[in-house]
Design a protein around this motif. Structure first.
Motif, PDB file in Angstrom:
ATOM      1  N   GLU A   1      -1.387   9.658  -6.124  1.00 29.95           N
ATOM      2  CA  GLU A   1      -0.350   9.711  -7.158  1.00 29.95           C
ATOM      3  C   GLU A   1      -0.632  10.778  -8.202  1.00 29.95           C
ATOM      4  O   GLU A   1       0.280  11.183  -8.932  1.00 29.95           O
ATOM      5  CB  GLU A   1      -0.230   8.346  -7.832  1.00 29.95           C
ATOM      6  CG  GLU A   1       0.259   7.252  -6.890  1.00 29.95           C
ATOM      7  CD  GLU A   1       0.381   5.912  -7.593  1.00 29.95           C
ATOM      8  OE1 GLU A   1      -0.015   5.827  -8.784  1.00 29.95           O
ATOM      9  OE2 GLU A   1       0.871   4.955  -6.969  1.00 29.95           O
TER      10      GLU A   1
ATOM     11  N   THR B   1       8.717  11.185  -2.990  1.00 34.85           N
ATOM     12  CA  THR B   1       7.793  10.654  -3.974  1.00 34.85           C
ATOM     13  C   THR B   1       7.467  11.703  -5.037  1.00 34.85           C
ATOM     14  O   THR B   1       8.048  12.806  -5.030  1.00 34.85           O
ATOM     15  CB  THR B   1       6.506  10.159  -3.277  1.00 34.85           C
ATOM     16  OG1 THR B   1       5.669   9.501  -4.221  1.00 34.85           O
ATOM     17  CG2 THR B   1       5.743  11.300  -2.634  1.00 34.85           C
TER      18      THR B   1
ATOM     19  N   ILE C   1       4.071  13.386  -7.657  1.00 38.15           N
ATOM     20  CA  ILE C   1       2.644  13.471  -7.924  1.00 38.15           C
ATOM     21  C   ILE C   1       2.424  14.138  -9.276  1.00 38.15           C
ATOM     22  O   ILE C   1       3.154  15.093  -9.631  1.00 38.15           O
ATOM     23  CB  ILE C   1       1.886  14.227  -6.808  1.00 38.15           C
ATOM     24  CG1 ILE C   1       0.383  14.135  -7.038  1.00 38.15           C
ATOM     25  CG2 ILE C   1       2.364  15.696  -6.688  1.00 38.15           C
ATOM     26  CD1 ILE C   1      -0.432  14.544  -5.814  1.00 38.15           C
TER      27      ILE C   1
END
Length: 258
Positions: free
Chosen positions: A160, A252, A254
Motif C-alpha cells: 500500500e 488500486t 499506492i
C-alpha cells in the motif's frame, strides 16, 4: 323375403357396432410423452459437461429424445434470479423454440450451442428443456449452470506504500481459461506538486515472460520507484488480458513516501 331383410339388418347393425368399437379403440391409443435422457450442458469449446460456462463463450447443450409420436417442438429457457449486475454488465436470459424439420422427427438428438454475452453477470442460472410431441404431450428436464468470468484473480497482495528510491511488490494468482496474453501495470498521479530535485513519475509496463499462454499462473513482480518521484498518492491499474481479448482489472492506489 322378410327373413332376408331381418338378416341384412342384423349384419348392418353388427358392422356399425364393430366399427364404432374400432373407432373407440383408436381414440384410446395415446402415445406416451417424450422421454429426455443424457441431458448435458457446459463449456462449449470443449463439449464439457461440468455445468460451467464462461462469459463471452458458449454453452454446449445435448440430449437424447425418445418419442412415440413425432416431436413438434423443443424449447430452451435459461434465466437467473437476483444476480448482482456489476459495472459494464447487463442482465441476461435466453429463450428459444426449435420447431424446424431437423427436430420434427421420431427420436431426434438435441444439440445446440448458445452464446453467452461477455456482459452477462456471473453466477448460477436455471436451465429448462421442454420437448412437445405432435399429440401435445410434453416433458421437461431442469438443471443449473454456473456462468463464470474467463479470468479470475485471487490471493492479491500489493504493497500500500513505498518509500521513494525503493521497490514495492505486487503478487496475485491468475486463472484464465483461454490462457494469459499479458499483464499491463499502469501507475500515475494527478496534480502532485513537483518539488526541487523531483521529477514527475509515472510507470507503464507489459509483462509476458512466464505468463503468456498459461491458464493458472502467479504474477509476482517488484517495481522500482525513483528516488526523485514526487511524494503522494498514485493510482495503479493492473490489467490482465487473455488470448481471447477478455480483460480483468485490479484498480488500486499506492502511497509514495519520502
Amino acid at each position: 323375403m322378410k327373413l332376408n331383410i331381418k338378416h341384412l339388418a342384423f349384419f348392418v347393425l353388427s358392422g356399425i357396432t364393430l366399427s364404432s368399437c374400432s373407432d373407440d379403440d383408436n381414440e384410446l391409443v395415446v402415445e406416451e410423452a417424450p422421454v429426455i435422457s443424457n441431458f448435458e450442458f457446459g463449456e462449449g469449446s470443449s463439449h464439457g459437461d461440468e455445468q460451467v460456462a464462461y462469459k463471452g463463450s458458449d454453452i454446449h447443450l445435448e440430449a437424447e429424445i425418445v418419442a412415440e409420436a413425432t416431436v413438434s417442438s423443443i424449447a430452451l429457457d435459461i434465466h437467473a434470479h437476483d444476480l448482482e449486475v456489476g459495472e459494464g454488465e447487463e442482465e441476461w436470459d435466453f429463450e428459444q423454440i426449435w420447431d424446424d424439420a431437423e427436430y420434427q422427427a421420431i427420436n431426434p438428438t438435441f444439440h445446440e450451442h448458445i452464446d453467452v454475452p461477455a456482459t452477462a453477470p456471473a453466477g448460477e442460472y436455471h436451465i429448462t428443456l421442454t420437448v412437445t410431441d405432435a399429440n401435445g404431450n410434453s416433458t421437461e428436464v431442469e438443471g443449473h449452470i454456473h456462468i463464470e468470468d474467463p479470468i479470475s484473480i485471487s490471493d492479491i497482495s500489493i504493497d500500500e506504500s513505498v518509500a521513494r528510491g525503493n521497490d514495492f511488490h505486487a503478487e496475485f494468482m491468475i486463472e484464465a481459461i483461454h490462457g494469459v496474453h499479458h499483464v499491463v501495470v499502469d501507475i500515475h498521479a494527478h496534480g502532485l506538486t513537483v518539488g526541487a530535485g523531483e521529477v514527475e513519475w509515472d510507470f507503464e509496463q507489459e509483462f509476458e515472460e512466464g505468463l503468456h499462454g498459461e491458464t493458472s499462473v502467479e504474477f509476482h513482480e517488484h517495481i522500482d520507484v525513483p528516488a526523485t518521484a514526487p511524494v503522494g498518492e498514485y493510482h495503479m491499474l493492473i490489467t490482465i488480458e487473455d488470448e481471447e481479448g477478455n480483460t480483468q482489472e485490479i484498480d488500486t492506489h499506492i502511497d509514495v513516501t519520502a
